[in-house]
Design a protein around this motif. Structure first.
Motif, short mmCIF file in Angstrom:
data_model
loop_
_atom_site.label_atom_id
_atom_site.label_comp_id
_atom_site.label_asym_id
_atom_site.label_seq_id
_atom_site.Cartn_x
_atom_site.Cartn_y
_atom_site.Cartn_z
N GLU A 204 9.68 11.19 -0.96
CA GLU A 204 9.54 10.80 -0.59
C GLU A 204 8.99 8.55 -0.53
OE1 GLU A 204 8.36 12.36 -3.12
OE2 GLU A 204 6.37 13.19 -2.69
N TYR B 116 10.24 8.53 3.17
CA TYR B 116 8.64 8.25 4.17
C TYR B 116 8.34 6.72 4.24
CZ TYR B 116 8.30 13.44 3.23
OH TYR B 116 8.74 14.76 3.12
N MET B 117 8.49 6.11 2.72
CA MET B 117 7.86 4.38 3.12
C MET B 117 8.32 3.77 4.24
SD MET B 117 8.81 4.02 -1.28
CE MET B 117 8.14 5.17 -2.45
N ILE C 183 0.56 -0.96 -0.41
CA ILE C 183 0.03 -0.46 -0.31
C ILE C 183 0.45 1.22 0.10
CG2 ILE C 183 -1.50 1.38 1.19
CD1 ILE C 183 -2.97 -1.37 2.41
N VAL C 184 1.62 1.03 1.23
CA VAL C 184 2.98 2.38 1.03
C VAL C 184 3.51 2.99 -0.13
CG1 VAL C 184 4.44 3.01 2.03
CG2 VAL C 184 2.87 1.97 3.02
N SER C 185 4.42 1.94 -1.04
CA SER C 185 4.95 1.73 -1.90
C SER C 185 3.87 1.82 -3.60
CB SER C 185 5.73 0.63 -2.45
OG SER C 185 5.00 -0.71 -2.66
N SER C 186 2.08 1.62 -3.22
CA SER C 186 1.46 1.98 -4.47
C SER C 186 1.02 3.22 -4.19
CB SER C 186 0.42 0.96 -4.93
OG SER C 186 0.43 -0.43 -4.69
N SER C 187 0.88 3.65 -2.73
CA SER C 187 0.47 5.00 -2.69
C SER C 187 1.91 6.46 -3.19
CB SER C 187 0.67 5.49 -0.97
OG SER C 187 -0.42 4.81 -0.72
N PHE C 188 2.82 5.87 -3.15
CA PHE C 188 3.87 6.89 -3.50
C PHE C 188 4.38 6.61 -4.68
CE2 PHE C 188 4.91 7.36 0.65
CZ PHE C 188 4.39 8.32 1.41
N ASN C 189 3.40 6.02 -5.94
CA ASN C 189 4.30 5.46 -7.25
C ASN C 189 4.29 7.08 -8.35
OD1 ASN C 189 1.03 6.51 -7.73
ND2 ASN C 189 1.15 4.40 -8.91
N HIS C 190 3.95 7.71 -8.03
CA HIS C 190 3.34 9.39 -8.62
C HIS C 190 5.33 9.87 -8.62
CE1 HIS C 190 3.21 10.96 -4.82
NE2 HIS C 190 3.85 11.07 -5.21
#
Length: 540
Positions: free
Chosen positions: A211, A214-215, A186-193
């Motif tokens: 980011e 932060y992960m 979830i965390v890695s996908s949330s920062f995919n931008h």
């Protein structure tokens, strides 16, 4: 009181039907293990990310993980803390009571989970040093949860389903491992931008997007959530009747607490408790010859099997990303950004946990009171040995692209049989076979032996796997000869575990007092009397 006679309050617990309080105790104690597993194994998801953020030099040809020194420190320091916490809180649980110590461990876990994510420093070494400091104390709190949770659940359970209840508490560890992978996804996908485009030339210190930093912090800090949610309910649990009656010698309070839990009327039996706890045959201490004669081989069995099991179990869990990378199931680091690499590693861990780790735990819960602890432990060690050798001997066959799925399937089966096997039973048995006044201490000693094995596995596998196969060209991962030899060693370790399993008794269907000999009213023979007379050692 005649030999084998039982206190009414303890007999009520032994024969109680399964009811709501059993499940409530499983959840309250189990959430501690959920947190334990999450905190101990989530770090393996973060080490590659930490290496690429803090240790990737611009002149390095390919991105990799942490160097062996920092990686062994970050991975191993929590295990060292856990070992010491198991010994300290195990002893304290027998001295102060299970409940009084139970809240301390959870509070320490909450604080240090948050602090780990807030690790600070002006350099890479500073950040890693701060992280290691907090993870040591996090491990210290986790260590206390092992003997206390196991002891509390064993002393609350009835003798018919006691094994399943204790195993269910431990099975929450599987959900903790699974959740660590899901949170990382979830965390890695949330920062995919934030992922830079290929060829990732900006993925290095000084130009890494914020980011990424932060992960790993979010992943580690999430461990405080489940622990914090269960703190109130943990503090509302009454002290176990076996501690209150047999160690604190407060018959009235034991009857009152269990009458409220069981919804039945119970007699205090103060005189009976006094007789029960004053029998000289059962007053020996941990370092007495009487304990050595009665429980010495049992303690040797629980410590050696847990030690050997954790060498294999923690090696597999902490370094599965390296093993899977070595056969090419996870692509080389150079083909991914740091965030994508975290996603792929988390996806692999989640898949293995979902398909093999979690089911293995619950197979134990289902069958432990049917086929017994001994059979499950022996079977688990046997199949772990078989699959380790099946992976190691034809290792290079498995690295071929067409055979990688077969490797992953067999590798997953080693996780299944560790959990439907010794990883669960080594936790259950020490909570059943020792006297109440020494139960938490002996479980802590057994668990600490396991963590010593985990430290051996974590450090040993890391350095053994550094031996490179000349055919491999990616310096970012330990591969080839090192991985193969490590798997062979782990197979031999599991074979030794089968041998030492024969030192461990089968507790199925017996009360805790039958197993420990606490309800015996007289010496078995003259040798017992002579031994006891020469050992007026106070219980530790």
């Amino acid at each position: 009181m005649a030999r084998g006679e039982q206190l009414e309050v303890l007999n009520a617990l032994d024969v109680a039907k399964t009811q709501l309080y059993h499940f409530k105790a499983i959840v309250i104690a189990g959430m501690g293990f959920f947190t334990d597993a999450y905190d101990l194994f989530s770090i393996s998801l973060c080490t590659k990310l930490l290496g690429r953020i803090y240790y990737y030099h611009p002149n390095s040809p390919k991105p990799g993980g942490l160097p062996p020194g920092p990686q062994s420190a970050v991975t191993g320091v929590a295990l060292v803390g856990t070992l010491l916490g198991q010994l300290f809180f195990g002893w304290l649980g027998d001295k102060m009571g299970r409940k009084r110590v139970y809240g301390m461990t959870l509070a320490l876990m909450v604080v240090c989970s948050i602090a780990s994510g807030l690790s600070f420093g002006s350099s890479a070494k500073g950040v890693i040093a701060t992280l290691c400091f907090f993870r040591f104390w996090l491990g210290f709190g986790i260590g206390g949860d092992y003997p206390l949770s196991a002891t509390i659940m064993s002393e609350y359970a009835n003798k018919k389903t006691r094994g399943s209840f204790i195993a269910a508490v431990f099975a929450m560890q599987g959900f903790g491992i699974l959740t660590s992978g899901i949170v990382a996804l979830i965390v890695s996908s949330s920062f995919n931008h934030a992922y830079p485009a290929p060829p990732y030339q900006d993925d290095r210190p000084g130009s890494v997007v914020p980011e990424y930093d932060y992960m790993w912090r979010i992943i580690l800090m999430f461990g405080a959530v489940p622990a914090g949610l269960t703190y109130y309910w943990r503090m509302q649990m009454p002290e176990t009747a076996r501690y209150t009656a047999l160690v604190a010698k407060n018959a009235e309070q034991a009857a009152k607490d269990m009458a409220r839990v069981l919804n039945v009327e119970l007699q205090a039996e103060a005189e009976k408790v006094e007789k029960f706890t004053e029998k000289s045959a059962n007053k020996f201490g941990l370092f007495s010859r009487q304990f050595l004669r009665r429980h010495g081989l049992h303690l040797l069995g629980t410590t050696t099997t847990w030690f050997l099991l954790d060498i294999a179990f923690y090696s597999q869990n902490l370094f599965q990303k390296d093993v899977l990378s070595s056969i090419g199931w996870i692509p080389p680091a150079a083909t991914m950004s740091a965030g994508e690499e975290l996603f792929r590693i988390a996806r692999a861990q989640t898949l293995i946990a979902l398909c093999s780790t979690v089911p293995g735990y619950w197979f134990t819960v289902a069958f432990i009171d049917i086929i017994g602890r001994f059979a499950i432990q022996l079977m688990g060690f046997f199949f772990m040995t078989v699959f380790m050798f099946a992976l190691a001997i034809p290792y290079h066959h498995w690295t071929l692209k067409d055979h990688r799925i077969g490797f992953v399937v067999m590798y997953s089966l080693t996780f299944f049989f560790s959990n439907f096997g010794p990883n669960a039973t080594t936790f259950v048995v020490p909570a059943e076979i020792f006297p109440a006044r020494l139960r938490s201490t002996c479980h802590g000693i057994s668990a600490a032996a396991g963590k010593a094995g985990a430290i051996v596995g974590a450090f040993g596998f890391l350095y053994a796997a550094q031996s490179k196969d000349p055919a491999k060209t990616d310096p970012g991962y330990p591969t080839g000869i090192g991985i193969k030899n490590a798997l062979i060693v782990l197979g031999c370790v599991n074979a030794l575990g089968m041998i030492f399993t024969f030192l461990v008794p089968e507790p199925k269907g017996k009360s805790l007092e039958e197993l420990s000999g606490e309800n015996e009213d007289e010496y078995d023979d003259k040798a017992d009397y002579a031994t006891a007379s020469s050992n007026r050692t106070a219980p530790v």
